[in-house]
Every structure is written in structure tokens, then in C-alpha cells.
Write an enzyme that holds these catalytic residues in place. Structure first.
Site, PDB file in Angstrom:
ATOM      1  N   GLY A  29       0.860  -1.189  -0.135  1.00 58.57           N
ATOM      2  CA  GLY A  29       0.123   0.051   0.025  1.00 58.57           C
ATOM      3  C   GLY A  29       0.938   1.183  -0.011  1.00 58.57           C
ATOM      4  O   GLY A  29       2.274   1.128  -0.098  1.00 58.57           O
ATOM      5  N   THR A  31       1.221   3.691   2.117  1.00 55.60           N
ATOM      6  CA  THR A  31       1.731   4.206   3.358  1.00 55.60           C
ATOM      7  C   THR A  31       3.031   3.242   3.611  1.00 55.60           C
ATOM      8  O   THR A  31       3.967   3.674   3.785  1.00 55.60           O
ATOM      9  CB  THR A  31       0.980   4.013   4.479  1.00 55.60           C
ATOM     10  OG1 THR A  31      -0.226   4.690   4.326  1.00 55.60           O
ATOM     11  CG2 THR A  31       1.835   4.843   5.785  1.00 55.60           C
ATOM     12  N   ASP A  84       3.175  -2.222   8.226  1.00 58.13           N
ATOM     13  CA  ASP A  84       2.135  -2.285   7.236  1.00 58.13           C
ATOM     14  C   ASP A  84       1.081  -1.219   7.412  1.00 58.13           C
ATOM     15  O   ASP A  84       0.974  -0.728   8.667  1.00 58.13           O
ATOM     16  CB  ASP A  84       1.520  -3.616   6.925  1.00 58.13           C
ATOM     17  CG  ASP A  84       0.640  -3.658   5.328  1.00 58.13           C
ATOM     18  OD1 ASP A  84       0.113  -4.666   5.219  1.00 58.13           O
ATOM     19  OD2 ASP A  84       0.733  -2.802   4.782  1.00 58.13           O
ATOM     20  N   GLY A  85       0.473  -0.629   6.328  1.00 58.38           N
ATOM     21  CA  GLY A  85      -0.812   0.501   6.536  1.00 58.38           C
ATOM     22  C   GLY A  85      -1.992  -0.440   7.155  1.00 58.38           C
ATOM     23  O   GLY A  85      -2.162  -1.541   7.096  1.00 58.38           O
ATOM     24  N   ALA A  86      -3.142   0.493   7.171  1.00 60.66           N
ATOM     25  CA  ALA A  86      -4.347  -0.173   7.378  1.00 60.66           C
ATOM     26  C   ALA A  86      -5.413   0.989   6.965  1.00 60.66           C
ATOM     27  O   ALA A  86      -5.246   2.014   6.284  1.00 60.66           O
ATOM     28  CB  ALA A  86      -4.571  -0.092   8.974  1.00 60.66           C
ATOM     29  N   ASP A  87      -6.495   0.199   6.458  1.00 58.87           N
ATOM     30  CA  ASP A  87      -7.679   1.269   5.952  1.00 58.87           C
ATOM     31  C   ASP A  87      -8.447   1.676   7.311  1.00 58.87           C
ATOM     32  O   ASP A  87      -8.678   2.900   7.003  1.00 58.87           O
ATOM     33  CB  ASP A  87      -8.634   0.383   5.148  1.00 58.87           C
ATOM     34  CG  ASP A  87      -7.968  -0.303   4.205  1.00 58.87           C
ATOM     35  OD1 ASP A  87      -7.392   0.360   3.196  1.00 58.87           O
ATOM     36  OD2 ASP A  87      -8.226  -1.611   3.951  1.00 58.87           O
ATOM     37  N   GLY A  98      -7.098  -4.392   3.450  1.00 56.64           N
ATOM     38  CA  GLY A  98      -7.539  -5.148   2.305  1.00 56.64           C
ATOM     39  C   GLY A  98      -7.882  -4.425   1.061  1.00 56.64           C
ATOM     40  O   GLY A  98      -8.252  -4.895  -0.076  1.00 56.64           O
ATOM     41  N   GLU A 106      -0.608 -10.418   3.443  1.00 63.94           N
ATOM     42  CA  GLU A 106      -0.142  -9.586   4.664  1.00 63.94           C
ATOM     43  C   GLU A 106      -0.307 -10.208   5.963  1.00 63.94           C
ATOM     44  O   GLU A 106       0.207 -10.045   6.522  1.00 63.94           O
ATOM     45  CB  GLU A 106      -1.210  -8.314   4.359  1.00 63.94           C
ATOM     46  CG  GLU A 106      -0.662  -7.429   3.111  1.00 63.94           C
ATOM     47  CD  GLU A 106      -1.904  -6.087   3.166  1.00 63.94           C
ATOM     48  OE1 GLU A 106      -2.907  -6.396   3.453  1.00 63.94           O
ATOM     49  OE2 GLU A 106      -1.335  -5.254   2.404  1.00 63.94           O
ATOM     50  N   LYS A 124      -7.529   7.374   9.151  1.00 60.81           N
ATOM     51  CA  LYS A 124      -7.458   5.808   9.456  1.00 60.81           C
ATOM     52  C   LYS A 124      -8.267   5.663  10.791  1.00 60.81           C
ATOM     53  O   LYS A 124      -8.476   4.475  11.026  1.00 60.81           O
ATOM     54  CB  LYS A 124      -6.134   5.102   8.960  1.00 60.81           C
ATOM     55  CG  LYS A 124      -5.393   5.444   7.640  1.00 60.81           C
ATOM     56  CD  LYS A 124      -6.471   5.117   6.535  1.00 60.81           C
ATOM     57  CE  LYS A 124      -5.763   5.265   5.300  1.00 60.81           C
ATOM     58  NZ  LYS A 124      -4.700   4.295   4.863  1.00 60.81           N
TER      59      LYS A 124
HETATM   60  O1  DER Z   1      -4.657  -3.004   1.219  1.00 59.81           O
HETATM   61  C1  DER Z   1      -3.992  -3.108   2.269  1.00 59.81           C
HETATM   62  O2  DER Z   1      -4.198  -3.711   3.316  1.00 59.81           O
HETATM   63  C2  DER Z   1      -3.097  -1.794   2.732  1.00 59.81           C
HETATM   64  O3  DER Z   1      -2.143  -2.021   3.503  1.00 59.81           O
HETATM   65  C3  DER Z   1      -4.292  -0.732   2.945  1.00 59.81           C
HETATM   66  O4  DER Z   1      -5.011  -1.242   4.145  1.00 59.81           O
HETATM   67  C4  DER Z   1      -3.614   0.587   3.438  1.00 59.81           C
HETATM   68  O5  DER Z   1      -3.332   1.259   2.147  1.00 59.81           O
HETATM   69  P1  DER Z   1      -2.687   2.588   1.902  1.00 59.81           P
HETATM   70  O6  DER Z   1      -1.619   2.766   3.031  1.00 59.81           O
HETATM   71  O7  DER Z   1      -2.355   2.799   0.644  1.00 59.81           O
HETATM   72  O8  DER Z   1      -3.853   3.689   2.566  1.00 59.81           O
END
Ligand code: DER
Length: 227
Positions: A29, A31, A84-87, A98, A106, A124
Site C-alpha cells: 500500500g 503508506t 504495514d498500513g491499514a484502512d 485489504g 499481509e 484511518k
Molecule cells: O490493502 C491494504 O491492506 C493496505 O495496507 C491498506 O490497508 C492501506 O493502504 P494505504 O496505506 O495505501 O492507505
């Protein structure tokens, strides 16, 4: 735009946590990409680490182009850290992930890590999951219709993720259903358990009790949260 600047602040701050000798899971993603870029810079300055990628998407290509030595879970079944990022991120650091379609790998890489640090911007953060983003679930194509019906019976609006007119196909050759719960998700753990009882549903985008810390970039600089 400001959101990208905030994501970059979070990514750079997370890269500062990485120490020589670590085995690091690389998220997917935008981030996570800022994190991977910052990590690449530190590697050029001499940091000695290896990375395990969470998708064939930007992470793998980005990491390879930045000269990050890559490993895999066969060689390193236990990672020191996953970033990792998150929504969506709730107050207990339960996540919806996702949106990028990589949730299964992930979650596999996150579950192999001793520590999972989420990087994000303040948009977020939510009080309750499920109001801003649908919940993605990965489903074996053979089972897509019965699984869709069963999730709809749980009260969700279910939509097959498509790329144009064809179903989106994950790295693992499965489909994604984006599930919208109109009242939000009041009990993520219970919903996750209910969904995992549906045969043919491979994994959900609910990451419960997996992240230990969230690093958010924002207008007031970098803030770190742990439940
Ligand atoms: O798809 C994912 O799980 C990504 O990590 C998403 O949750 C975060 O994506 P972004 O950092 O582009 O907002």
C-alpha cells in the site's frame, strides 16, 4: 497533498525502528511504500537487514528496485517486525485491511512477525470499524456465490471486487468480496469468527490483536499509539 506527507512521516518514523540484523516484513500500500523507501535509504547508508514481502505488488518491485535483500518465510519463518498500513484502526488497534487486495499474504506475514507496527495518517483512526471502508474477504472462486449469500445473511451488502468487467484476482488466485455492514462492526472478533466458519472463505481483512503499535503522521507531527 497533506495526507501523503503524513503517510511519509509515519513511514520514515517506522524505518527508524529497524536495527541491524533484523528480518523485516514489508507491507503493501502507499503508506507501507513510504516505509520501504525510507528503509531502502537506510540500507544505502549501511543498515543490514533482509525483507520478506507481503505481495507481488509494489512491495516486491519497490523493495527489489531499492536494493533491499529479500527473503521468504521458508528461510525465515519468524520475523522480527512487520510494518504495514491499514484502512481503518480502532482504539484497540483492531484493523480493517485489504483495500489493496493483498490481505491474505499481509496477514500471513504479519502473523509470522514478533511485532506488527501499523503506519498511517489520522484519517484511518475510527471509533468503530466498518463505517468508512468495506470489509474485504478472500474467497475461493468455486465458492463465491454460496459464500456471498451466507455473508449477506449476516446483514452485509456484498460486492465482488472487479477490475473493469472481470473479477479482481489475488496473488493466491482467489476473488475478493467487499462487505459493507450498514451499522458498522460492533464486535470484530465475533464477526471474524462467524466469517471463518463459512467454508470457501479463506481469510478476512479483520486484523484483531495483531498490531502492537500504530505510528501516525499528522499535522502535529508523528504520534505513536499502543492499546
Ligand atoms: O490493502 C491494504 O491492506 C493496505 O495496507 C491498506 O490497508 C492501506 O493502504 P494505504 O496505506 O495505501 O492507505
Amino acid at each position: 497533498n497533506p495526507q501523503d506527507a503524513w503517510k511519509q512521516m509515519a513511514g520514515v518514523a517506522a524505518a527508524e525502528l529497524i536495527k541491524d540484523g533484523m528480518v523485516v516484513g514489508l507491507g503493501t500500500g502507499s503508506t507501507a511504500s513510504f516505509f520501504v523507501q525510507a528503509l531502502g535509504l537506510r540500507i544505502q547508508q549501511g543498515l543490514q537487514i533482509v525483507g520478506a514481502v507481503s505481495s507481488s505488488q509494489v512491495t516486491q518491485t519497490l523493495a527489489a528496485s531499492l536494493g533491499i535483500p529479500l527473503t521468504d518465510l521458508d528461510t525465515h519463518p519468524e520475523l522480527d517486525m512487520y510494518v504495514d498500513g491499514a484502512d481503518e484502526i480502532d482504539p484497540k488497534l483492531c484493523l480493517i485491511k485489504g483495500a489493496g487486495g493483498a490481505l491474505l499474504r499481509e496477514k500471513i506475514v504479519a502473523s509470522a512477525a514478533k511485532r506488527f507496527v501499523v503506519v498511517a495518517d489520522p484519517t484511518k483512526r475510527v471509533e468503530q470499524l466498518g463505517h468508512h471502508y468495506p470489509l474485504p474477504v478472500e474467497v475461493v472462486p468455486l465458492a463465491i456465490t454460496p459464500v456471498s449469500r451466507k455473508i449477506a445473511q449476516l446483514g452485509a451488502r456484498v460486492k465482488l471486487r472487479q477490475t473493469g468487467a472481470t473479477p479482481f484476482i489475488t496473488d493466491n488466485h482467489n476473488f475478493i468480496l467487499d462487505c459493507t455492514f450498514p451499522q458498522g462492526i460492533s464486535n470484530p472478533a465475533e464477526l471474524d469468527a462467524q466469517l471463518h466458519r463459512i467454508v470457501g472463505l479463506v481469510e478476512t481483512g479483520l486484523f484483531i490483536n495483531m498490531a502492537s503499535q500504530a505510528i501516525l503522521g499528522g499535522p502535529d507531527g508523528v504520534q505513536v499509539f499502543q492499546p
